[in-house]
Each structure stands twice: as C-alpha cells, then as structure tokens.
Scaffold this motif. Structure first.
Motif, PDB file in Angstrom:
ATOM      1  N   UNK A 453       0.849  -1.197   0.000  1.00 55.93           N
ATOM      2  CA  UNK A 453       0.000   0.000   0.000  1.00 55.93           C
ATOM      3  C   UNK A 453       0.874   1.232   0.000  1.00 55.93           C
ATOM      4  N   UNK A 454       0.388   2.286  -0.669  1.00 60.33           N
ATOM      5  CA  UNK A 454       1.072   3.575  -0.739  1.00 60.33           C
ATOM      6  C   UNK A 454       0.023   4.667  -0.530  1.00 60.33           C
ATOM      7  N   UNK A 455       0.255   5.565   0.446  1.00 59.14           N
ATOM      8  CA  UNK A 455      -0.711   6.626   0.760  1.00 59.14           C
ATOM      9  C   UNK A 455       0.054   7.931   0.981  1.00 59.14           C
ATOM     10  N   UNK A 456      -0.450   9.026   0.362  1.00 62.53           N
ATOM     11  CA  UNK A 456       0.193  10.330   0.464  1.00 62.53           C
ATOM     12  C   UNK A 456      -0.708  11.279   1.248  1.00 62.53           C
ATOM     13  N   UNK A 457      -0.128  11.990   2.237  1.00 63.11           N
ATOM     14  CA  UNK A 457      -0.838  13.007   3.031  1.00 63.11           C
ATOM     15  C   UNK A 457       0.037  14.244   3.144  1.00 63.11           C
ATOM     16  N   UNK A 458      -0.645  15.389   3.490  1.00 61.80           N
ATOM     17  CA  UNK A 458       0.083  16.642   3.688  1.00 61.80           C
ATOM     18  C   UNK A 458      -0.169  17.118   5.105  1.00 61.80           C
ATOM     19  N   UNK A 459       0.921  17.447   5.821  1.00 64.03           N
ATOM     20  CA  UNK A 459       0.811  17.897   7.201  1.00 64.03           C
ATOM     21  C   UNK A 459       1.660  19.141   7.411  1.00 64.03           C
ATOM     22  N   UNK A 488       3.534  18.768 -10.049  1.00 64.55           N
ATOM     23  CA  UNK A 488       3.015  19.581 -11.138  1.00 64.55           C
ATOM     24  C   UNK A 488       2.296  20.777 -10.523  1.00 64.55           C
ATOM     25  N   UNK A 489       2.861  21.972 -10.682  1.00 63.37           N
ATOM     26  CA  UNK A 489       2.280  23.174 -10.084  1.00 63.37           C
ATOM     27  C   UNK A 489       1.036  23.595 -10.856  1.00 63.37           C
ATOM     28  N   UNK A 536       9.058  24.521   1.673  1.00 63.55           N
ATOM     29  CA  UNK A 536       8.433  25.809   2.024  1.00 63.55           C
ATOM     30  C   UNK A 536       7.110  25.921   1.285  1.00 63.55           C
ATOM     31  N   UNK A 537       6.010  26.292   2.011  1.00 64.14           N
ATOM     32  CA  UNK A 537       4.672  26.236   1.424  1.00 64.14           C
ATOM     33  C   UNK A 537       4.406  27.333   0.411  1.00 64.14           C
ATOM     34  N   UNK A 538       5.234  28.348   0.376  1.00 63.22           N
ATOM     35  CA  UNK A 538       4.980  29.448  -0.558  1.00 63.22           C
ATOM     36  C   UNK A 538       5.187  28.980  -1.987  1.00 63.22           C
ATOM     37  N   UNK A 539       4.250  29.306  -2.839  1.00 62.30           N
ATOM     38  CA  UNK A 539       4.353  28.952  -4.247  1.00 62.30           C
ATOM     39  C   UNK A 539       3.856  27.575  -4.593  1.00 62.30           C
ATOM     40  N   UNK A 540       3.390  26.786  -3.618  1.00 62.82           N
ATOM     41  CA  UNK A 540       2.953  25.412  -3.891  1.00 62.82           C
ATOM     42  C   UNK A 540       1.431  25.259  -3.883  1.00 62.82           C
ATOM     43  N   UNK A 541       0.679  26.308  -3.630  1.00 52.98           N
ATOM     44  CA  UNK A 541      -0.771  26.176  -3.580  1.00 52.98           C
ATOM     45  C   UNK A 541      -1.299  25.728  -4.936  1.00 52.98           C
ATOM     46  N   UNK A 542      -2.150  24.720  -4.914  1.00 54.16           N
ATOM     47  CA  UNK A 542      -2.702  24.147  -6.140  1.00 54.16           C
ATOM     48  C   UNK A 542      -1.810  23.112  -6.792  1.00 54.16           C
ATOM     49  N   UNK A 561      -1.345   9.963  -5.182  1.00 50.41           N
ATOM     50  CA  UNK A 561      -1.294  11.382  -5.512  1.00 50.41           C
ATOM     51  C   UNK A 561      -2.085  12.191  -4.480  1.00 50.41           C
ATOM     52  N   UNK A 562      -1.759  13.480  -4.382  1.00 53.49           N
ATOM     53  CA  UNK A 562      -2.506  14.420  -3.539  1.00 53.49           C
ATOM     54  C   UNK A 562      -2.277  15.821  -4.081  1.00 53.49           C
ATOM     55  N   UNK A 563      -3.297  16.671  -3.877  1.00 53.37           N
ATOM     56  CA  UNK A 563      -3.197  18.062  -4.344  1.00 53.37           C
ATOM     57  C   UNK A 563      -3.275  19.001  -3.149  1.00 53.37           C
ATOM     58  N   UNK A 564      -2.373  19.966  -3.103  1.00 52.75           N
ATOM     59  CA  UNK A 564      -2.328  20.967  -2.032  1.00 52.75           C
ATOM     60  C   UNK A 564      -3.207  22.125  -2.488  1.00 52.75           C
ATOM     61  N   UNK A 565      -4.464  22.190  -1.877  1.00 52.83           N
ATOM     62  CA  UNK A 565      -5.443  23.174  -2.361  1.00 52.83           C
ATOM     63  C   UNK A 565      -5.534  24.397  -1.458  1.00 52.83           C
ATOM     64  N   UNK A 566      -5.813  24.201  -0.177  1.00 51.35           N
ATOM     65  CA  UNK A 566      -6.001  25.338   0.724  1.00 51.35           C
ATOM     66  C   UNK A 566      -5.259  25.055   2.011  1.00 51.35           C
ATOM     67  N   UNK A 567      -4.394  25.920   2.419  1.00 48.19           N
ATOM     68  CA  UNK A 567      -3.531  25.675   3.574  1.00 48.19           C
ATOM     69  C   UNK A 567      -4.331  25.463   4.845  1.00 48.19           C
TER      70      UNK A 567
END
Length: 572
Positions: A453-459, A488-489, A536-542, A561-567
């Motif tokens: 299994x492979x799972x991606x999360x953002x913390x 992919x930005x 660094x979270x700057x510039x990675x939104x979306x 996969x996962x998408x960084x949408x709203x901090x």
C-alpha cells in the motif's frame, strides 16, 4: 644517300669477322683439376681459362655464361657477360674486366653458402668458336662434436653402459664416425665397430645435419680401469680426422658383512611402515555415508522474490556425489502427490565445484514410473510448465576434510510464486556410492503474499512556513525499492521530478526542499516506512504531488497522488 652509307657498314663487319678469325686458332676451356673447396662464409674463385686464342681478345665477339647445376639436378644462371655488359645473378659475384681481355674468365663468389654447393659450367663463345668446362665447388660446414670426458662403471651393479658421441651442424650429410679403444695394459689399439651403432643423420632447418653414434662399453674386469675410448670423426670439411676421447673408470664394490646386516635391518624396519601405509590407503578407500542438514538463515519466503536456502552434506567418501532437487505438490482433484525433478547436480573428479544444468535421471523414463500416489510424475503432464513452476539455481562446492572425508556446501536459490508452489514440498535427495538407497530432506514452502500500500498526506511542518508531504509505504520484504517524487504546479501542464531514492536523501534539486526516510518498522510479513518531503509552502498552492514506489526485482509499482489546495483546510 642510302647507297653511300651501305659500303662502310659492310666493310666494318668484314673487318670484325676477320679480326675474330685471326684471334681464334683452336679454342679450349681449362681450369683446376680438383674441386674448389670453401667453408660457409669464405670467398672462393672458380677458374676458367682459355687456351688456343690470341690475346688481347676483342670483347665484342666474346660471350661468357656461368651456370650452377645443383645436387637435385636443377640448373640456374649465375653470371652472364656479353657485349661489354656484366649481368650477375648471384649477389656479389663478378669477373674482372682486365682479366677478360687476357682470356681469364674466372668467377669470384664472396661469402659462399650451402646453396652455392654444386657443379659450375663455364661456357665461352669467341665467335665463331665456343667451348665449356665443368668446375665442382664443394661448400662445407665443419661438425661440432661432443663426448663426455670421463665414464664410470661399477661392476657390482652393472656390466655395461652406452656412451654417445654427437656430431652436429655439419654439411654435407656424408660423415664417418669410428670408435677405437686403447688398452692401457696391452698398450694397443683395437677397433670397436662391432659394438657401435650410428643413427641416420637428421636435417636442420638451415640445411645442416646432426648425427649420433653410440658404443657399448662392457669391461670384463677391473683391469680395464684407465682405458681410453676414441670417437674418430671424418668429414669433407676437415683437413684431418677429429678424435675425441674419454677415460673409463672401472670399480667393484664388494658387499661386507656389515653392509648386509644394515640392509637386513632397513628391510625389517620398513615392513611396519609398509603395512601402515597399506592400512591407511585401505582406510582412505573405505566408503562413508553422507549426512544431510538444512541450514536455515531466513524462514520467510516471499511471493515473486528470490530466496536462498542452504544445505550441508558432510562426512562422505568417495568424492562422487549426485544431488537431485524435487518439488512435490498435491492436486486438488484427487489429493494425489506429484513429484517433479526440477534440478540435478553431479560432481566430477576433475572439477567438484560447478553449477550444472537440468539432467533427468532414469527414474523419470517411462520404465521407471508407476501408478502410486507418490510416484515421480513430471508436473507438465498435469498442465504446468516447469520453467513457470519454480525457477531454481543450484550451486555446490565440495571440500576435503582433515579426516579424509568430504563435505559439500549447497545453495539453492528459488523464486516462488504463491499462486503455484505455496504449501509445496521442496525435497533435496542425495545419491552416493556408500548408500544403498538415496537419502533426502525436505522443507515445506510457505510463500508469504502481501499487498503493498502507498498513501500520500500533507501535514504541517515543524517550522512555521514548512509543510510535510508524507508518503506512507507498506511493502513485503522491500529491499531494492525505488522511490520517485513528482510534482506539477498549478500553472504547469507536465509533471517533473522532484527527487528520488536511494539517490536523493537530504537536500533535493530545490534549495527549499528536503527529503528524508523515517518511521521504519519491520513486521513478520512486511516493512513499513515513510518518505517525507519537507518544503516551504509558498508557491505550492494548487500543486499536485505524486509518489511512485517500484520494486526493482519484481517490477511491481504503485503510485499515490494528492493536491495541495487550501492551507487552512488541508493542514492538520
């Protein structure tokens, strides 16, 4: 104009003929009565003289031709003179111009070789008469001779011995070797032709020859001590015969009583040693039965991954050994066990360590099968291919032990599949001369299957402006895993690589990005770990992140996969 010039030409030739007639009375070619001799490397002159002519000669009407007739019957030109033109065919040969007008047509040949040996023919034409003569040239090479200076013989041990006289590197082939004995007591010489033997000369690559003559020396008593034996060599190259000599030393050792006692003691002492040697030899020939033992380093066998099993065979003699590897499976239709030979190894006396290919024994032939449940039946007959059943490699190394027996370390590498061989028995069978029946050990294959299994999360990261993109991985026996992070930005249309493992640990290609491996835990059937991107979270939104895990050996790969949408909403 033509008639005006014709008369002088006719007068010129008439005068020329008249001059020739006036020079020749009765032409005769003469030379040396005996052959011309020369050793290889020397310079020689072949004489050719005219008589019955008036000198000086008019060389316009003279022609001279020298030819060589070799011993094999072939002829070739050596020198040619005509109309004041010298044409030598043999390198370095020449005739002096001042000698020619005096009727001396002798030919000078420098540094003669074996190829120059033969009969030379000097043909002379003093128009209108001619004449010729033959002049033999004997080219020779002196023999190199060898003979021992002293020869000893003990009449108590031998009655005769053979002595050799060698002559080498000589030319021509004809040579004579005689043996003469000088008796010191009789003060007389005697020929030994009846006790000699000469081999046929052998030819060397340079045209020279070698020969050996032997004489049998058989003194009748110690009174012949000090006699001389002469090897006399005669050859065309020698002005005188060459004689080599050796002095014969004759002795006789009489056995004393002390010597006889010493010999008897040595023989008596040697008997126990001889018996002991025979016992040790017979002990070495005694056959010893082998013992089998599995050496298990890892109980786990995983689906589609290579596993190596070790077996030790000890205490056997002789060295010859046959190892057969079987796979026994139970069919679901009638619960019948089917036994399949999947590999065979046989030692040899020359090379006891090797990796042998599959060899089917006689027990797999039609005459060796039976209808019992445990019969050896190829599994291909029930629809399974051997190559897909259980890929196997076997290596065996035989070593010699201190006690005279042998040991064999055997490694078996298999790539099991849970779909085909889970629960099957792997049987190792050994055949040996000391065994009436083969012996075997077996091991049941428990193939572990685990779904990765492979799972991606953002913390949130530890620092205020950092985020952690975590990829949690659970994988069976994950040696040789390859991890690739892609991103992919929001304003990009193609994915690009961020970093990879095992190459990228620590700072990645981006100065504001770091990659670490953490939370490694090993379980019975799998290993879990976490691949973490710290950025660094700057510039990675979306931006979209993808983590791909690929198992190098099996080729299995998984992606999350996962998408960084709203901090505020995505981070916890």
């Amino acid at each position: 104009m033509k008639s005006r010039w014709r008369a002088p030409k006719i007068i010129f030739f008439l005068l020329l003929l008249g001059s020739a007639d006036s020079q020749v009375q009765k032409l005769r070619v003469t030379g040396k009565d005996s052959p011309v001799k020369g050793l290889v490397g020397e310079d020689v002159t072949l004489p050719c003289l005219l008589s019955g002519v008036r000198t000086p000669l008019n060389l316009l009407v003279v022609r001279v031709l020298w030819k060589l007739k070799s011993h094999d019957g072939t002829e070739h030109q050596v020198y040619h003179f005509e109309s004041f033109k010298h044409s030598p065919s043999r390198s370095g040969s020449h005739m002096a111009h001042s000698d020619l007008v005096q009727g001396n047509f002798s030919l000078y040949i420098p540094h003669v070789q074996i190829s120059d040996d033969g009969d030379y023919i000097c043909s002379v034409l003093v128009s209108p008469d001619d004449g010729s003569a033959k002049f033999p040239l004997h080219v020779s090479v002196k023999p190199q001779t060898a003979l021992p200076r002293f020869v000893s013989i003990d009449l108590s041990h031998e009655n005769s011995l053979t002595v050799s006289c060698d002559a080498s590197m000589f030319y021509p082939e004809t040579i004579m070797i005689r043996w003469v004995k000088y008796s010191r007591n009789a003060d007389a010489n005697s020929s030994l032709d009846g006790d000699t033997c000469a081999r046929l000369p052998s030819r060397n690559s340079d045209g020279t020859f070698n020969v050996t003559s032997t004489v049998i020396v058989s003194p009748s008593s110690i009174g012949e001590d000090g006699d001389k034996y002469f090897c006399v060599v005669s050859h065309r190259s020698l002005d005188e015969k060459t004689a080599l000599a050796f002095i014969l030393s004759v002795s006789e050792t009489k056995m004393t009583v002390g010597t006889m006692i010493a010999i008897i003691i040595i023989v008596i002492l040697s008997i126990p040693l001889l018996l002991l040697s025979v016992i040790l030899y017979m002990w070495r020939l005694k056959k010893e039965k082998p013992s089998l033992l599995w050496i298990v380093k890892d109980e786990r066998v995983f689906h589609k991954e290579k596993a190596t099993l070790f077996c030790q065979i000890t205490g056997f003699r002789p060295k010859r050994l046959v190892i057969n590897l079987f796979l026994e499976m139970t069919t679901s239709e009638n619960d019948t066990n089917h036994k399949e030979l999947i590999h065979s190894w046989k030692s040899t006396d020359d090379d006891p360590s090797s990796t042998n290919s599959f060899t089917a024994p006689e027990s797999l032939t039609a005459g060796g099968r039976n209808a019992k449940a445990s019969a050896i039946i190829p599994l291909m007959e029930i629809g399974l291919e051997r190559s897909l059943l259980l890929p196997v490699e076997m290596k065996a190394v035989i070593t010699n032990s201190d006690n005279g027996t042998y040991s064999c370390d055997c490694s078996i590498t298999v790539t099991p599949s849970a779909d085909t061989v889970d629960g099957a028995k792997l049987i190792l069978e050994v055949q040996h001369d000391a065994l009436k029946d083969s012996i075997s050990i077996q091991r049941t294959l428990q193939v572990i299957r685990f779904t990765p299994t492979v799972e991606v999360t953002i913390k949130k990261g530890q620092k205020k402006d950092d985020i952690n993109v975590n990829c949690s991985v659970k994988w069976t026996h994950p040696s040789y895993l390859y991890i690739t992070w892609l991103k992919m930005k929001e304003n990009e249309t193609k994915q690009s690589s961020i970093c990879s493992f095992p190459r990228s640990v620590g700072r990645g290609i981006d100065a504001h990005l770091c990659h670490i491996i953490a939370d490694i835990e090993e379980h019975n059937d799998h290993v879990s770990f976490c691949s973490i991107l710290i950025l660094n979270k700057s510039g990675w939104k979306g931006a979209q992140f993808a983590c791909t895990i690929r198992h190098v050996h099996t080729g299995v790969w998984k992606t999350a996969k996962i998408q960084y949408t709203d901090e505020d909403e995505s981070l916890s």
